[in-house]
Scaffold this active site. Structure first.
Site, PDB file in Angstrom:
ATOM      1  CG  LEU A 144     -24.307  55.335   0.118  1.00 32.06           C
ATOM      2  CD1 LEU A 144     -24.316  54.286   0.970  1.00 32.06           C
ATOM      3  CD2 LEU A 144     -25.721  55.925  -0.440  1.00 32.06           C
ATOM      4  CG  ASP A 152     -12.658  59.282  -0.738  1.00 31.00           C
ATOM      5  OD1 ASP A 152     -13.903  58.982  -0.458  1.00 31.00           O
ATOM      6  OD2 ASP A 152     -11.946  58.676  -1.660  1.00 31.00           O
ATOM      7  CG  ASP A 174      -5.004  53.131   3.055  1.00 33.65           C
ATOM      8  OD1 ASP A 174      -6.111  52.607   3.322  1.00 33.65           O
ATOM      9  OD2 ASP A 174      -4.195  52.506   2.843  1.00 33.65           O
ATOM     10  CB  VAL A 175     -10.263  53.361   6.440  1.00 31.97           C
ATOM     11  CG1 VAL A 175     -11.103  54.725   6.175  1.00 31.97           C
ATOM     12  CG2 VAL A 175     -10.566  52.310   5.405  1.00 31.97           C
ATOM     13  CE1 TYR A 233     -19.784  45.934   0.585  1.00 30.38           C
ATOM     14  CE2 TYR A 233     -21.760  44.877   0.279  1.00 30.38           C
ATOM     15  CZ  TYR A 233     -21.130  45.920   0.320  1.00 30.38           C
ATOM     16  OH  TYR A 233     -21.537  47.368   0.361  1.00 30.38           O
TER      17      TYR A 233
END
Length: 259
Positions: free
Chosen positions: A18, A37, A58-59, A165
Site C-alpha cells: 500500500l 522503510d 525503524d518506526v 494485530y
C-alpha cells in the site's frame, strides 16, 4: 491540499504494498516523496523505480524516526503530507492446547507488545514528528498539512489469532479523532484508512486457492483490493480539505468471519 510539484510528502512503509502504491500515485502528480522503510534493499529499489528518495527508518525507534525526518527535510524541505503505512502482525491465539499432551501455552506477552508497538506506537511516533514540522509552515488556503494513518478491517473484525494485530489497528482508529482535534488549532488534518483484503506482496505469498477463496468472501466486487485503490483514496483524503477526524473502511463491504 494541492498535489503537485510544490508538495513534499513522507510515506512510511513506502517500499512495498500500500505504501509503494501511494508513493507512485504521489510521484505521478509530481510531488516530492521520501520513502521511510526498514528494508533497505526494497527501499532503494522503490526509490529507483519511482524517483522518490529513500531514507532507512525503524518506526520502533525515536532516534531512527528523528534522523529519517531530518534527512528527508534536508533533501525535499518540510513535508505537508504524511502517510503512515508501516506496520505488521502475527498469528497467535490467546491460549493454545497441544492436541497430544493437552498442555496449555499462552500468547507470549512480548510478541503481543511488539505488534502493538509496531502499529500504533510506531504510527503515533511518526505523527508527532510530522505534525511538529508541519506546524512551523505558513498555511496554504488555511491548511498546514494532512496526515493519513492505516488501520485494518481487523480493527473491528479481528479473526482468531489476531488479538495483537487487532489491538494495534483498533488503537490507530481510536487515536484518529483525538489527534485530529489536537492538531486542528495548527491547521493539520488527520484521517485513517481501514483497508480490508488487499493483494499486497505479503498477502500474495499465500497459495492461489486461498487467495481465490479470500477474494470470493468480498460482497462486491468479489476480489481483493488493488493497492492502487488504497492510493487513490489516500490522495483524495489529502486533496479534500473538509475530510478530518474520519476512519474510512475500504473493503468491498466485507465483514471478516471468525477464521
Amino acid at each position: 491540499m494541492k498535489i503537485d510539484p510544490s508538495l513534499s510528502a513522507v510515506v512510511t512503509g513506502g517500499a512495498s504494498g500500500l505504501g509503494l502504491a501511494t508513493v507512485k500515485a504521489l510521484r505521478a502528480q509530481g510531488a516530492s516523496v521520501a520513502i521511510f522503510d526498514l528494508n533497505e534493499e526494497a527501499g532503494a529499489a522503490a526509490a529507483a523505480e519511482t524517483g522518490a528518495s529513500f531514507v532507512p527508518c525503524d518506526v520502533l525507534s525515536d532516534d531512527s524516526v528523528d534522523r529519517a525526518f531530518a534527512a528527508a527535510r534536508a533533501v525535499q524541505g518540510q513535508e505537508r503530507a504524511l502517510i503512515c503505512c508501516a506496520g505488521g502482525g502475527n498469528a497467535i491465539t490467546t491460549i493454545k492446547q497441544d492436541r497430544e499432551t493437552g498442555a496449555i501455552t499462552i500468547f507470549p506477552t512480548d510478541k503481543f507488545e511488539l505488534v502493538v508497538r509496531l502499529n500504533v506506537v510506531g504510527t503515533f511516533r511518526c505523527i508527532t514528528r510530522g505534525a511538529a514540522g508541519m506546524a512551523t509552515l505558513e498555511p496554504i488556503a488555511g491548511e498546514r498539512g494532512a496526515i493519513i494513518s492505516t488501520a485494518s478491517a481487523a480493527a473491528t473484525d479481528g479473526q482468531m489469532g489476531q488479538a495483537a494485530y487487532s489491538a494495534g489497528k483498533a488503537a490507530i482508529v481510536g487515536i484518529t479523532l483525538p489527534v485530529a482535534r489536537d492538531l486542528s488549532r495548527f491547521g493539520i488534518r488527520v484521517n485513517t484508512i481501514q483497508p480490508g483484503l488487499f493483494a499486497t506482496p505479503m498477502m500474495l505469498r499465500a497459495p492461489q486457492a486461498m487467495l481465490d477463496k479470500l477474494g470470493a468472501m468480498v460482497p462486491f466486487p468479489p476480489r481483493m483490493g488493488d493497492a492502487s485503490e488504497y492510493a487513490s483514496l489516500a490522495l483524495e483524503l489529502l486533496r479534500n480539505g473538509y475530510m478530518n477526524g474520519e476512519t474510512i473502511r475500504l473493503d468491498g463491504a466485507i465483514r471478516m468471519q471468525p477464521r
